[in-house]
Design an enzyme around this catalytic site. Structure first.
Site, PDB file in Angstrom:
ATOM      1  N   CYS A 157     -10.638   2.519   7.242  1.00  0.00           N
ATOM      2  CA  CYS A 157     -10.821   3.212   5.959  1.00  0.00           C
ATOM      3  C   CYS A 157     -12.170   3.923   5.860  1.00  0.00           C
ATOM      4  O   CYS A 157     -12.254   5.037   5.338  1.00  0.00           O
ATOM      5  CB  CYS A 157     -10.679   2.222   4.811  1.00  0.00           C
ATOM      6  SG  CYS A 157     -11.697   0.749   4.975  1.00  0.00           S
ATOM      7  N   GLY A 185      -1.011  -1.739  -5.941  1.00  0.00           N
ATOM      8  CA  GLY A 185      -1.775  -2.816  -5.314  1.00  0.00           C
ATOM      9  C   GLY A 185      -3.168  -2.393  -4.887  1.00  0.00           C
ATOM     10  O   GLY A 185      -4.083  -3.205  -4.833  1.00  0.00           O
ATOM     11  N   HIS A 186      -3.339  -1.131  -4.549  1.00  0.00           N
ATOM     12  CA  HIS A 186      -4.671  -0.598  -4.217  1.00  0.00           C
ATOM     13  C   HIS A 186      -4.767   0.763  -4.874  1.00  0.00           C
ATOM     14  O   HIS A 186      -4.099   1.705  -4.463  1.00  0.00           O
ATOM     15  CB  HIS A 186      -4.854  -0.485  -2.707  1.00  0.00           C
ATOM     16  CG  HIS A 186      -6.264  -0.192  -2.281  1.00  0.00           C
ATOM     17  ND1 HIS A 186      -7.061   0.754  -2.898  1.00  0.00           N
ATOM     18  CD2 HIS A 186      -7.020  -0.732  -1.293  1.00  0.00           C
ATOM     19  CE1 HIS A 186      -8.250   0.781  -2.297  1.00  0.00           C
ATOM     20  NE2 HIS A 186      -8.255  -0.109  -1.324  1.00  0.00           N
ATOM     21  N   GLU A 242     -19.409  -2.153   1.256  1.00  0.00           N
ATOM     22  CA  GLU A 242     -18.540  -1.352   2.126  1.00  0.00           C
ATOM     23  C   GLU A 242     -18.829   0.139   1.936  1.00  0.00           C
ATOM     24  O   GLU A 242     -19.078   0.589   0.812  1.00  0.00           O
ATOM     25  CB  GLU A 242     -17.077  -1.670   1.789  1.00  0.00           C
ATOM     26  CG  GLU A 242     -16.095  -0.926   2.678  1.00  0.00           C
ATOM     27  CD  GLU A 242     -14.635  -1.283   2.368  1.00  0.00           C
ATOM     28  OE1 GLU A 242     -14.378  -2.328   1.731  1.00  0.00           O
ATOM     29  OE2 GLU A 242     -13.756  -0.496   2.760  1.00  0.00           O
ATOM     30  N   HIS A 275       0.820  -1.230   0.000  1.00  0.00           N
ATOM     31  CA  HIS A 275       0.000   0.000   0.000  1.00  0.00           C
ATOM     32  C   HIS A 275       0.846   1.270   0.000  1.00  0.00           C
ATOM     33  O   HIS A 275       0.375   2.320   0.427  1.00  0.00           O
ATOM     34  CB  HIS A 275      -0.964   0.037   1.200  1.00  0.00           C
ATOM     35  CG  HIS A 275      -2.094  -0.948   1.118  1.00  0.00           C
ATOM     36  ND1 HIS A 275      -1.947  -2.291   1.360  1.00  0.00           N
ATOM     37  CD2 HIS A 275      -3.407  -0.775   0.825  1.00  0.00           C
ATOM     38  CE1 HIS A 275      -3.107  -2.904   1.234  1.00  0.00           C
ATOM     39  NE2 HIS A 275      -4.010  -2.023   0.901  1.00  0.00           N
ATOM     40  N   CYS A 321     -16.786   2.537   1.972  1.00  0.00           N
ATOM     41  CA  CYS A 321     -15.800   3.071   1.012  1.00  0.00           C
ATOM     42  C   CYS A 321     -16.205   2.761  -0.427  1.00  0.00           C
ATOM     43  O   CYS A 321     -15.926   3.548  -1.339  1.00  0.00           O
ATOM     44  CB  CYS A 321     -14.423   2.462   1.247  1.00  0.00           C
ATOM     45  SG  CYS A 321     -13.597   3.045   2.725  1.00  0.00           S
ATOM     46  N   GLU A 361     -14.156  -8.611  -0.100  1.00  0.00           N
ATOM     47  CA  GLU A 361     -14.715  -7.255  -0.010  1.00  0.00           C
ATOM     48  C   GLU A 361     -15.085  -6.763  -1.401  1.00  0.00           C
ATOM     49  O   GLU A 361     -14.828  -5.606  -1.751  1.00  0.00           O
ATOM     50  CB  GLU A 361     -13.700  -6.288   0.616  1.00  0.00           C
ATOM     51  CG  GLU A 361     -13.239  -6.661   2.013  1.00  0.00           C
ATOM     52  CD  GLU A 361     -12.408  -5.577   2.670  1.00  0.00           C
ATOM     53  OE1 GLU A 361     -11.540  -4.989   1.991  1.00  0.00           O
ATOM     54  OE2 GLU A 361     -12.639  -5.291   3.861  1.00  0.00           O
TER      55      GLU A 361
HETATM   56 ZN   LIG Z   1     -13.707   1.159   3.985  1.00  0.00          ZN
END
Ligand SMILES: [Zn+2]
Length: 668
Positions: A415, A223-224, A347, A172, A349, A331
């Site tokens: 997050c 990666g994200h 989620e 990350h 996010c 997720e």
């Molecule tokens: Zn989140």
């Protein structure tokens, strides 16, 4: 540091003011054809959003900073800074997660938006102190990642032995950088100060040197995702083309060599992708980043790809609440039509990511269908992410609860609280948009907007409405001088018998109450173009547009292919999706209810309930087991509340999709 911005007009437009910076007017070659009117130019004073935004400003933002302090997230920067100063620190334990740095960044971003609208010297001083702390943890070449700097010999287990070596596997590092860039752009735009922007640019320059097209040093995909959107923002702020090139490079690296996977959207190149796959937040950020790069470079191949993926999501993978992600293990996205309710992930996010993406698709295409998805997500699956008092949060947002789910004051992986904290203050920025000499009214919320035309002329809009509880909207138009332009008024899909574009959901009945529109009392035909009625005329100050969107209680049914919703109905009124929750129904049980299609339902506003919400009441049946073991069907009072407001009165049963016959109700 003085920033000279070749995109001066963009920045000034985005800010509504130049903040005294040196901003030569040189237009960008490419950008979004439809531009949102920035949140700084829109002030909401309604009964729905204004109190939520104020709670976010005065409660959630300080609360989230407090949680970041309490959980050691600020201390991580302190310890990294001490190591860089050569001090011998005793606690060399890495942060809990290698992305813990992003939580303060996100809250800082939200606080910046809030500051842009409402000056707060105490908060500004706190931010300056925090920025100093962040800057002190940055390594001399620009690298900023406390998970390594605190103890380079023993970094976080996900971080890898060398910088970037484990990026694809979960370090990350670029995710941290992306959130830093987002926060820095917001802080600069809000305050005109460059202290955080300087930190961000120093790291962005390191990234360009390390990965930049042509430098050929390291090839990898983030990666994200989020660094792509963050770099696009730095490009907007500085006009430095390297940041845009790097954003594009990071997108194009995905799937360009073997070893990628669906979880990371890296099995095949993004331009060839046709389906939403993998981790939903990552996916939403990737599609948003692709939209930004497409808009800024004119690259249509990205647009074709995200258009196809969007069709897949709204047609097969979108919850009725606007939530995305149905598989807790990843997720993320599951197979088409797989939308379980009790184990829904949705989620918070991912709802934010979905709205980022849909807002950008609107900005590309100027079509109200994206605003329909945006609005559904905003009022339902996104807003449910934070409690009414602003201090408790959901990570997954399920659509059915057996009473085990409750809100949390914070999370180890935090997050979601930061994301909703940064999103809410920007809500006013999604109400209006502009293109050429057309102003788009996308959302309905009471307040004022000061809109500037390219030629320097100004127009003030005043919107009065009790939306989302009432569909009557009155807009007073006040151009500085009588002039000819178009007001494009969005007629929401829900008011046109279309819950979402496509055939994933439909209303069980047809609403025959017509949408009506008039200008200065004269009726106007509701003739739609891309979901808008365009009112082209010569406008003068004091002209009034009146829109009426009838809001009967509606039953929604899902496509038969969605097994979880078969034999079930969801209730919607206006943009709001409802749920039955334990405190409002006899015996505190709702999963054993069924609601036959012929039962009449009524709506009423309850000012004392849940800060004031519309509720739906009527009669339903419950199924219980009698003393002799036989099932007993009992007619009883039924009440449903807005989904976003559930879980504010403790844990208990909740259900969005109610059985419409006894066979579908949960057995007692
Ligand atoms: Zn989140």
């Amino acid at each position: 540091m003085k920033i000279t911005c070749p995109l001066g007009c963009l920045l000034a437009g985005a800010l509504g003011t130049s903040f005294g910076l040196n901003l030569p007017a040189a237009p960008a070659v490419h950008d979004y054809p439809y531009r949102l009117v920035p949140f700084t130019a829109v002030h909401l004073d309604d009964l729905f959003w204004a109190p939520r935004l104020e709670t976010n400003r005065i409660v959630t933002i300080p609360y989230a900073f407090g949680k970041c302090e309490e959980s050691g997230r600020m201390d991580n920067f302190e310890r990294a800074a001490a190591v860089l100063r050569g001090e011998n620190i005793t606690n060399r334990k890495p942060p809990g997660f290698p992305f813990d740095d992003t939580d303060p960044y996100k809250v800082l971003e939200g606080a910046s938006y809030a500051l842009a609208v409402q000056p707060d010297p105490k908060m500004q001083a706190y931010l300056d102190h925090l920025i100093e702390l962040i800057a002190s943890a940055q390594e001399p070449d620009g690298y900023l990642y406390t998970a390594r700097t605190i103890d380079p010999q023993h970094p976080h287990p996900w971080s890898g032995v060398r910088r970037w070596a484990s990026e694809e596997a979960g370090s990350h590092e670029l995710y941290d950088a992306g959130h830093l860039f987002e926060a820095a752009a917001a802080h600069y735009q809000a305050t005109g100060e460059t202290n955080l922007l300087e930190v961000a640019l120093k790291e962005a320059n390191l990234l360009y040197k390390t990965f930049g097209p042509g430098t050929n040093q390291l090839h990898l995909w983030p990666g994200h995702e989020i660094v792509e959107m963050g770099l696009a923002k730095l490009y907007r702020v500085t006009g430095d083309r390297r940041y845009l090139d790097l954003a594009k490079y990071f997108i194009d690296m995905r799937g360009s060599y073997p070893g990628g996977d669906d979880y990371h959207q890296s099995r095949i190149p993004p331009v060839d992708q046709t389906e939403a796959v993998g981790h939903a937040v990552r996916a939403g950020y990737l599609y948003s980043g692709m939209a930004d790069v497409a808009a800024l470079t004119g690259d249509k191949s990205y647009v074709h790809a995200i258009d196809r993926i969007w069709e897949n999501v709204v047609g097969k993978k979108l919850y009725i609440t606007g939530g995305i992600g149905s598989v807790p293990r990843i997720e993320g996205f599951g197979p088409d039509y797989s939308l379980p309710n009790r184990t829904a992930y949705c989620e918070t996010c991912a709802a934010v990511a979905n709205d980022f993406w849909n807002a950008r698709l609107f900005e590309l295409h100027g079509n109200a269908q994206y605003v329909d998805v945006f609005e559904r997500t905003l009022y339902n699956g996104l807003l449910s992410g934070v409690s009414l008092d602003g201090t408790k949060f959901f990570y997954p947002n399920v659509l059915e609860s057996d009473g085990t789910q409750g809100r949390s004051p914070w999370f180890g992986c935090a997050c979601c609280p930061g994301n909703i904290t940064r999103f809410l203050p920007s809500v006013p920025g999604y109400v209006y948009a502009q293109q050429g000499n057309t102003i788009f009214v996308n959302l309905f919320a009471g307040g004022t907007a000061d809109i500037k035309w390219n030629n320097g002329r100004a127009i003030k809009l005043t919107q009065e409405t009790a939306y989302p509880w009432d569909g009557a909207v009155r807009i007073t138009v006040a151009p500085d001088k009588k002039s000819r332009f178009a007001m494009a008024i969005r007629i929401p899909g829900w008011a046109r018998n279309e819950p979402v574009p496509g055939n994933l959901y439909r209303f069980a009945d047809t609403n025959i109450e017509p949408v009506t529109l008039n200008v200065n009392g004269q009726p106007v035909p509701v003739k739609l173009d891309k979901g808008y009625v365009s009112l082209k005329r010569s406008w003068k100050s004091g002209d009034v547009i009146k829109l009426n969107l009838p809001m009967p209680v509606r039953r929604i049914v899902a496509n038969e292919k969605v097994a979880a919703d078969r034999g079930r109905v969801a209730l919607q009124r206006g943009p709001i999706v409802f749920c039955a929750e334990w405190p409002d129904n006899p015996g505190g049980k709702v999963r054993n209810l069924f609601l036959p299609d012929d039962r009449l339902l009524a709506a009423q506003f309850e000012p004392a309930l849940l800060n004031g919400v519309e509720t739906i009441t009527g009669k339903a049946f419950s199924v219980t087991r009698g003393e002799d073991g036989q099932l007993v069907k009992t007619e009883q009072d039924f009440k449903a509340i807005p989904y976003f407001a559930w879980a504010n009165r403790g844990k208990g049963e909740m259900e969005v999709w109610l059985a419409d016959s006894q066979s579908g109700a949960a057995q007692p």
